[in-house]
Write an enzyme that holds these catalytic residues in place. Structure first.
Site: not given
Length: 378
Positions: A128-129, A154, A239, A265, A334, A361, A373
């Site tokens: 259950s994540g 985790f 959080g 560069r 990149q 989170e 929703r």
């Protein structure tokens, strides 16, 4: 710092200085050797960063959610992984401060605010994540104790931290059957899985946390039975702003690294900074960073003020900032060409550390569900 008060600018300066002197020089080593920089975090706690939005009577700094966002963004320019753990620790201390009784607040918060002890947040389970309301870890009450059984997956800091804020099932199925217990390291029956090997976030250990007939005093329950899911979700609103703020810091640092690289560069006889395509990309990166920052700070204000739209704004801010900031960091890599893929260059670590912010989170897919929703319910 545009739009910040003088106090907030000072918090930002202190955090940026700390990040530059105490974190950035060691960021690569902490990542490479997987060092949990306990002493550095304790130094940060001396500046008030161990309990930023915790009340002062138990050792906290008593600052606002916006102050907190500014501080975490600044600290993340020095080491995103370490700052992200500090944000989780702060969330745990806030939960104890907000939902604990006076005895609990005074027992736990002072040593956590000073980071003499560290905290971990235990919600996610192997099965259950995103569907947190279906968690299975159970706590059966027997007299003055709960017998805790199950496992969490985790868990940031797991095994190395001292205090575990655990969401567990004390009642029937669904969110109303969940309660919140505070468990201390050394409790018989508490054990940990192997240290996970991760793409980024290597300055903080991640392990499974396992409970086998752990006896937890009823006096360690935060709030009432059945209040755990509400506590978890209220904690996650903050959080989400915290982790979005950490993404802002990584993106800010990456823009500066790209800016410097383009100036130094040379290709085809002139600096990369003279290439209009790269100029446009750098402009887009900076624009997306500022847009993300404004959304995160607006959500922080909404949460601080207790506005009705706070939860959905926190979800929007987490979704937008973590998605956009990953793209900014990746574009900065990149722009470095092959150098960006070398571990001698910091930009690759920001890319690796910030990637997981789109998952934890509440995944960004779940953030989209929350926003949709809210819209569809009117």
């Amino acid at each position: 710092s545009v739009g910040l008060t003088e106090d907030q600018k000072e918090f930002q300066k202190v955090a940026l200085d700390f990040a530059a002197k105490e974190m950035a020089p060691y960021m690569a080593e902490w990542d490479e050797k997987e060092i949990f920089p306990v002493e550095t975090m304790r130094k940060a706690a001396q500046l008030g960063f161990g309990g930023i939005y915790v009340k002062p009577d138990v050792g906290g700094s008593g600052l606002s959610r916006l102050d907190t966002s500014v501080i975490f963004e600044a600290l993340s320019t020095g080491c995103t992984s370490t700052t992200a753990y500090m944000s989780i620790h702060n969330m745990c201390v806030w939960m104890i401060d907000t939902f604990g009784n006076e005895e609990q607040r005074r027992r736990f918060c002072p040593s956590l605010c000073s980071m003499e002890r560290f905290a971990s947040y235990c919600l996610t389970e192997p099965g259950s994540g995103s569907d947190a309301a279906s968690l299975l870890t159970s706590a059966q009450r027997k007299g003055d104790t709960y017998i805790l059984n199950g496992s969490k997956a985790f868990i940031s800091g797991g095994g190395d931290t001292d205090v575990y804020v655990v969401m567990c099932r004390t009642g029937g199925p669904g969110p109303k059957g969940i309660s919140c217990l505070v468990l201390e390291k050394g409790t018989p029956g508490l054990s940990f899985g192997k240290k996970e090997r991760k793409v980024g976030w290597n300055s903080q250990p991640t392990r499974a946390v396992i409970f086998e007939d752990c006896a937890v005093p009823v006096g360690n329950r935060l709030g009432a039975e059945g209040q755990g899911f509400s506590i978890a979700m209220q904690g996650l609103n903050g959080g989400r702003i915290n982790i979005a703020s950490c993404s802002l810091g990584a993106a800010h640092a990456s823009v500066l690294l790209a800016q410097e690289h383009l100036t130094v560069r040379k290709q085809f006889g002139e600096p990369l900074a003279n290439n209009q395509y790269l100029q446009f990309r750098l402009a887009e990166m900076a624009t997306r960073l500022v847009a993300a920052r404004l959304l995160v700070r607006d959500a922080a204000r909404a949460l601080q003020e207790g506005r009705q739209d706070a939860a959905v704004l926190c979800s929007m801010a987490k979704l937008f900032a973590t998605d956009e900031c990953f793209l900014i960091c990746n574009q900065a890599l990149q722009m470095h060409g092959g150098y960006g893929y070398l571990k001698d260059y910091a930009v690759q670590q920001f890319v690796r550390d910030v990637r997981v912010h789109q998952i934890l989170e509440g995944t960004n897919e779940v953030m989209r569900m929350i926003v949709a929703r809210n819209l569809l319910q009117g």
